[in-house]
Design an enzyme around this catalytic site. Structure first.
Site, PDB file in Angstrom:
ATOM      1  N   SER A 159      -6.959   7.838  -1.656  1.00 16.24           N
ATOM      2  CA  SER A 159      -5.935   6.879  -2.068  1.00 16.24           C
ATOM      3  C   SER A 159      -5.465   6.090  -0.870  1.00 16.24           C
ATOM      4  CB  SER A 159      -4.749   7.591  -2.733  1.00 16.24           C
ATOM      5  OG  SER A 159      -3.944   8.178  -1.736  1.00 16.24           O
ATOM      6  N   LYS A 160      -5.031   4.896  -1.157  1.00 11.08           N
ATOM      7  CA  LYS A 160      -4.536   3.984  -0.131  1.00 11.08           C
ATOM      8  C   LYS A 160      -3.364   4.654   0.596  1.00 11.08           C
ATOM      9  CE  LYS A 160      -4.810  -0.376   1.355  1.00 11.08           C
ATOM     10  NZ  LYS A 160      -4.026  -0.240   2.522  1.00 11.08           N
TER      11      LYS A 160
END
Ligand code: GLU
Length: 482
Positions: free
Chosen positions: A251-252
């Site tokens: 995930s970012k």
């Protein structure tokens, strides 16, 4: 296999990382490998999470990877528009049909009531779900709506069980009683993902829905909508989540790079495609390095694995190096322009054979080429003469190299290397150790691009200058330590 129609349906809520794009790649490969079609659809019905630049970034990412779409934004197609906010009428129409058939109902419960209900369910350790209060009072709800009270439309999850044969996970079964009455239309009249995705996948004649397996629990809701609208559902292929090295979902927020960041850092689209394809898919052979065409030839949905895939940055690096070495020379010359913008085409053509073997990413060309393009930056920390080489040998080698270059030896690099090797061996020094003297003299550091090629690249005059500087440095250091 019959041609299949797949789609990639990103929400423009942020930038695409490897995990998101891996799903797009599988859908693209499934379409390309069967001579089918790949559709791009922008799912922008969640206006609250809309990030304006992300739509352009999605297109740029797919374009960079050459995951071309047959229908979608910019290219159009017979099922357009391909942006959900431009298709609202279709969702309203389907919603109306769902209401008419009793498959959906209006709900005017206030956010406060829903929160209270949820807290109570938590307290009783019950799964969170709408208690269907409004379902039992639809006449009242109708007059509330008529008087302007905000309302949402909910799916009335039917009784019984839902089963489907997932192309990746095999048979999956849910008890419908465990599934919430999903909101289909929000109070602003916009559809939720669940309604829009079904309406569009049907309207766009998608045969295989290839998407992340985080949507598995939503699939019973989607199947209920298909059934209520009398539509044939597509084949569902829920592909495994991509995990990072700590085995957490990529995930970012957890620092995953966007695919466009990899582009800037000098990764090749071919290597990215190759590495992403191996995240949850295998050809069933030992082969690891695949061109795009080889992937298309080898890909089948059946070989998508059901267990989570772990992204390994080192594997991407090694694939990137391999793809750089496989790349057509002129393509590499062109690709390096971005990273070495000051160089001429001719200079890059000469550099490519020197750099190619040593690059992991295209950006590695920058430090590797630096001593060839500008003055050799002597690393002040460098040990000179290097270990295993005495000062006398270093001096003899430098003197001999100067004489060689002055006598025109740069036109016959191999012969020069042999003579200098013989000189070192006569003094009992291995060529590998001794040539570090030349590396430091020419490149400023004991390693880099092949030193004899580097000498030819910079030319006789600079070579002699750098070799002389090294002699001075040798003296200076000798005096300092003596
Ligand atoms: N818009 C959804 C997402 O961004 C698409 C899910 C799907 O492919 O059905 O995750």
């Amino acid at each position: 296999m019959a041609p299949i129609r797949t789609r990639f349906a990103p929400s423009p809520t942020g930038f695409l990382h490897l995990g998101n794009v891996r799903t797009a790649l599988f859908a693209w490969l499934a379409a390309r490998s069967t001579g089918g079609s790949f559709v791009l659809r922008i799912e922008d019905t969640d206006q609250g999470r809309y990030v304006p630049e992300s739509e352009a970034a999605i297109l740029e990412t797919l374009n960079w990877l050459e995951l071309t779409w047959d229908e979608g934004p910019e290219v159009g197609g017979p099922h357009g528009p391909y942006i959900q906010s431009l298709r609202l009428d279709l969702y309203t129409e389907s919603a109306r049909r769902l209401v008419d058939s009793g498959a959906a109902y209006w709900c005017t419960c206030t956010p406060e009531r829903l929160t209270e209900m949820r807290l109570e369910q938590q307290r009783l350790h019950e799964p969170p779900r709408y208690d269907r209060r409004c379902l039992t009072r639809q006449d009242e709800v109708a007059s509330e709506r008529a008087s302007g009270m905000p309302a949402v439309l909910r799916l009335r999850m039917p009784e019984g069980t839902t089963e489907w044969d997932d192309a990746v996970h095999g048979p999956i079964k849910y008890e419908n009683a465990d599934i919430d009455d999903q909101v289909l239309l929000k109070s602003d009249g916009f559809p939720t993902y669940h309604l829009a995705v079904v309406v569009d996948d049907h309207a766009m004649e998608i045969t295989h829905v290839i998407r992340s397996d985080e949507w598995v629990p939503s699939t019973p809701k989607h199947l209920a909508i298909y059934a209520a609208l009398g539509w044939e559902p597509p084949v569902f292929c829920h592909v495994p989540t991509v995990l990072d090295e700590a085995r957490q979902k990529l995930s970012k927020r957890r620092g995953a790079k966007t695919v466009l960041e990899y582009a800037e850092q000098g990764y090749l689209p071919e290597a990215m495609v190759n590495a992403m394809a191996l995240l949850g898919w295998s050809s069933g052979t030992e082969q690891e390095v695949f061109s795009r065409e080889e992937l298309i030839a080898a890909f089948t949905v059946e070989r998508i694995q059901s267990s989570p895939a772990v992204f390994d940055a080192r594997r991407l690096d090694s694939l990137n190096g391999l793809h750089i070495r496989r790349m057509d020379a002129e393509a590499l010359v062109a690709a390096l322009e971005f990273h070495l913008p000051e160089t001429s085409l001719d200079a890059r053509r000469k550099l490519v054979p020197l750099l190619r073997e040593r690059m992991v990413t295209l950006r590695d060309a920058v430090p590797l080429a630096e001593p060839l393009l500008g003055p050799a930056p002597w690393d002040p920390e460098v040990v000179f003469p290097p270990r295993k080489v005495d000062a006398g040998t270093a001096q003899t080698l430098l003197d001999a190299a100067i004489a060689e270059v002055e006598a025109g030896a740069l036109d016959g690099l191999e012969a020069m290397r042999e003579r200098l090797t013989a000189l070192l061996e006569a003094r009992g020094v291995k060529a590998r150790d001794g040539f570090r003297v030349l590396y430091i003299a020419i490149l400023g550091a004991p390693a880099g691009v092949p030193v004899f090629d580097a000498m030819a690249f910079i030319g006789a005059e600079k070579c002699v200058g750098r070799l002389r500087f090294a002699l001075v440095e040798l003296d200076r250091r000798g005096e300092a330590s003596g």
